[in-house]
Design a protein around this motif. Structure first.
Motif, PDB file in Angstrom:
ATOM      1  N   ALA A  85       0.745  -0.984   0.009  1.00  0.00           N
ATOM      2  CA  ALA A  85      -0.020  -0.094   0.141  1.00  0.00           C
ATOM      3  C   ALA A  85       0.866   1.201   0.067  1.00  0.00           C
ATOM      4  O   ALA A  85       0.765   2.241  -0.794  1.00  0.00           O
ATOM      5  N   VAL A  86       2.007   1.296   0.866  1.00  0.00           N
ATOM      6  CA  VAL A  86       2.918   2.522   0.840  1.00  0.00           C
ATOM      7  C   VAL A  86       3.370   2.494  -0.458  1.00  0.00           C
ATOM      8  O   VAL A  86       3.785   3.841  -0.891  1.00  0.00           O
ATOM      9  N   LEU A  87       3.960   1.285  -1.174  1.00  0.00           N
ATOM     10  CA  LEU A  87       4.475   1.664  -2.635  1.00  0.00           C
ATOM     11  C   LEU A  87       3.445   2.210  -3.412  1.00  0.00           C
ATOM     12  O   LEU A  87       3.826   3.189  -4.352  1.00  0.00           O
ATOM     13  N   GLY A  88       2.135   1.685  -3.289  1.00  0.00           N
ATOM     14  CA  GLY A  88       1.288   2.683  -4.038  1.00  0.00           C
ATOM     15  C   GLY A  88       1.161   4.054  -3.738  1.00  0.00           C
ATOM     16  O   GLY A  88       0.877   4.775  -4.601  1.00  0.00           O
ATOM     17  N   VAL A  89       1.225   4.167  -2.567  1.00  0.00           N
ATOM     18  CA  VAL A  89       1.019   5.728  -2.093  1.00  0.00           C
ATOM     19  C   VAL A  89       2.098   6.518  -2.789  1.00  0.00           C
ATOM     20  O   VAL A  89       2.200   7.636  -3.375  1.00  0.00           O
ATOM     21  N   VAL A  90       3.389   6.026  -2.623  1.00  0.00           N
ATOM     22  CA  VAL A  90       4.682   6.724  -3.117  1.00  0.00           C
ATOM     23  C   VAL A  90       4.460   7.019  -4.381  1.00  0.00           C
ATOM     24  O   VAL A  90       4.850   7.996  -4.974  1.00  0.00           O
ATOM     25  N   THR A  91       4.147   5.696  -5.423  1.00  0.00           N
ATOM     26  CA  THR A  91       3.696   5.733  -6.851  1.00  0.00           C
ATOM     27  C   THR A  91       2.813   6.956  -6.913  1.00  0.00           C
ATOM     28  O   THR A  91       2.954   7.890  -8.054  1.00  0.00           O
ATOM     29  N   ALA A  92       1.684   6.989  -6.253  1.00  0.00           N
ATOM     30  CA  ALA A  92       0.663   8.075  -6.763  1.00  0.00           C
ATOM     31  C   ALA A  92       1.178   9.347  -6.389  1.00  0.00           C
ATOM     32  O   ALA A  92       0.943  10.483  -6.982  1.00  0.00           O
TER      33      ALA A  92
END
Length: 575
Positions: A85-92
């Motif tokens: 999820a954090v990887l997704g946030v960083v990507t976003a």
């Protein structure tokens, strides 16, 4: 305290990877204690109070160890999910910042989006100035939406992980009464954080921002476990929608085949006579399933054709099956054309449209190659609405009414907007529209924010308006083709005959030669505009490829020389 944009711009994935590794090792070491517990069993010959005390103590230790193993396993699972999820946030966050850079926008530390320049309204602004200002404001809104969805995702994972860690801290995860391996499995279930659901009723921009905040593993999980979330969700990339819809198609095929076999078996009694009551109760479902079966067979045939296809929409919940199919890669193509067919169109009969779109794609890329350009093209057949059928009677679905076109136009506008929102840079986007599909497209283009650069209408009974200014198109971006002996082109049933609309560019449909001396074949009637090698197909290819100036101009008429003559005697033709 609520998270801020400044907070999540500092989030990093790496610390979770370290915690994940340590928890994995700890969980493995604790599971290895199962062998030691087995050897700690009391000797069978040992009796008495000391034996009873020792046994009680061993059971307490074992129970505690089960709980600890479950807690460690829950923490490990939660950290793994949180890491994704954090990887997704960083990507976003990265994508929002990149979008701002490409759009010349500024994001403040508090997450407020502004333009790098001041837009000033002037009394002498042209329509182009107003449209440019609207586009800039739309870019601000899209960037703000990307920030909002990144924050929503961050707050979701922060809350879920925090709640799980509090449960562990308060010893509220029970490892059960089985083995340590079973306790570990219980903990894994308890620690599953899941994935953030899409925004309910989300706009294409909101959907795109939600999907951008998903890590690759989270996206794979959604496609595998929740394909219905994204199959028809405008704003999600084409490759993901394709995977989801193919899975949904497989599931529906199995259901339809099994249910049809069950119904057929029930129609006939053991003695070979018709089971009248069962037949009467189930014949409507049987008829609907036959329609679905035909649609599925057509989609299977299309998707099995040579070349790249993407299944971008699939809906079995409507009176007739709806689908959206692409030739080429919509995610990467430089030029994208979206074709909306007209009355009597069905998914079962979609094969011919797909073949025509494949030919148009090849023609467009060939024309680009002749210019020395290496641009890529994708063509889409959009049957995401209930195209009227002869004799249909349900609400709004009539060739003489505009209800289907208005509803379809709303959904088509969302598809256009989602196609742009799913990409960091918008493609060169052309709408193609035939017959009643031109009415649907006309209504669609009256919605703001479609991002359509040009449109080609052909064989149109009307565009849902008599004023091209009501369509949100760049100036000079509308083209019309009408073939000789096409009576539908003279109807003017849904607005004025497009032939007479101010600002409309006209394309030749008869025999003609392009400026380079090549000859093209003319078409007649209502159904051959997309014929391979035709003048109309050549001109459409030039428009789709971004070179409308090289299309062959001309103004043909269907049955009448004056489009206004259509009004007195054609209005009731399709009633």
């Amino acid at each position: 305290m609520a998270l801020t944009w400044s907070d999540i711009t500092r989030w990093r994935h790496e610390p979770f990877a370290t915690a994940e590794s340590r928890l994995r090792t700890t969980r493995r070491d604790m599971l290895d204690l199962a062998d030691e517990l087995a050897t700690m069993g009391l000797p069978r010959s040992w009796t008495g109070s000391a034996s009873q005390t020792s046994g009680n103590r061993l059971r307490i230790i074992t129970d505690d160890l089960r709980d600890v193993v479950a807690e460690v396993s829950a923490a490990f699972t939660a950290v793994c999910d949180a890491a994704d999820a954090v990887l997704g946030v960083v990507t976003a966050v990265d994508e929002a910042q990149e979008y701002a850079r490409l759009s010349s926008l500024v994001i403040s530390s508090g997450g407020t989006v502004s333009m790098s320049e001041l837009l000033v309204c002037r009394a002498d602004d042209t329509e182009a100035d107003v449209e440019a200002r609207r586009v800039r404001m739309a870019a601000v809104d899209e960037c703000a939406t990307r920030i909002s969805e990144a924050l929503r995702k961050a707050e979701d994972v922060d809350a879920d992980l925090g709640a799980l860690l509090r449960r562990i801290e308060l010893n509220r995860i029970d490892g059960g009464t089985g083995t340590l391996a079973q306790a570990s499995a219980i903990g894994a279930v308890a620690g599953d954080l899941g994935v953030l659901e899409p925004p309910r009723g989300g706009t294409p921009t909101e959907n795109a921002a939600w999907w951008a905040a998903m890590s690759p593993d989270e996206r794979a999980l959604v496609i595998a476990q929740h394909p219905g979330w994204i199959g028809n969700r405008d704003g999600v990339d084409a490759a993901s929608r394709d995977l989801a819809n193919r899975a949904l198609l497989d599931d529906r095929r199995t259901h339809v085949d099994d249910r049809l076999a069950e119904l057929v078996a029930g129609f006939v009694r053991p003695d070979g006579t018709l089971n009248d009551a069962y037949y009467a109760a189930n014949i409507d479902e049987y008829t609907d399933l036959l329609e679905e079966q035909g649609a599925i067979e057509t989609l299977d045939e299309i998707l099995g054709r040579p070349g790249e296809h993407q299944l971008l929409g699939l809906d079995f919940t409507t009176p007739r099956t709806q689908a959206v199919v692409a030739n080429g890669d919509v995610d990467t193509a430089d030029h994208v054309a979206v074709f909306t067919p007209g009355l009597t169109s069905t998914v079962e009969g979609m094969g011919g449209y797909d073949a025509s779109m494949a030919q148009l794609r090849n023609r467009t890329e060939d024309e680009l190659f002749r210019r020395g350009e290496d641009g890529t093209v994708a063509t889409v057949t959009w049957l995401g609405y209930q195209a009227p059928q002869w004799g249909t009677t349900f609400a709004g679905d009539s060739v003489a009414l505009s209800g289907s076109a208005q509803d379809g136009g709303r959904d088509l506008a969302a598809y256009f907007a989602g196609l742009n929102a799913s990409r960091m840079t918008d493609p060169d986007l052309t709408a193609l529209a035939h017959s009643y599909g031109s009415t649907t497209t006309g209504y669609g283009l009256q919605h703001e924010g479609t991002g359509v650069d040009r449109v080609v209408f052909f064989g149109s009974p009307g565009l849902g308006t008599s004023d091209l200014g009501e369509m949100h198109l760049p100036e000079g971006g509308a083209y019309y083709a009408e073939a000789k002996w096409d009576p539908v082109g003279d109807l003017g049933r849904f607005g004025s005959d497009p032939t007479g609309l101010e600002g409309m560019n006209h394309l030749e449909t008869g025999d003609a030669s392009s400026e380079d001396g090549r000859d093209w074949q003319g078409v007649t009637g209502h159904s051959d505009y997309l014929q391979d090698g035709s003048t109309s197909q050549y001109s459409m290819a030039q428009v789709v490829g971004g070179h409308p100036e090289d299309a062959v101009s001309g103004q043909n008429v269907g049955l009448l020389t004056d489009p206004l003559d259509a009004q007195p005697w054609w209005p009731d033709l399709l009633r």
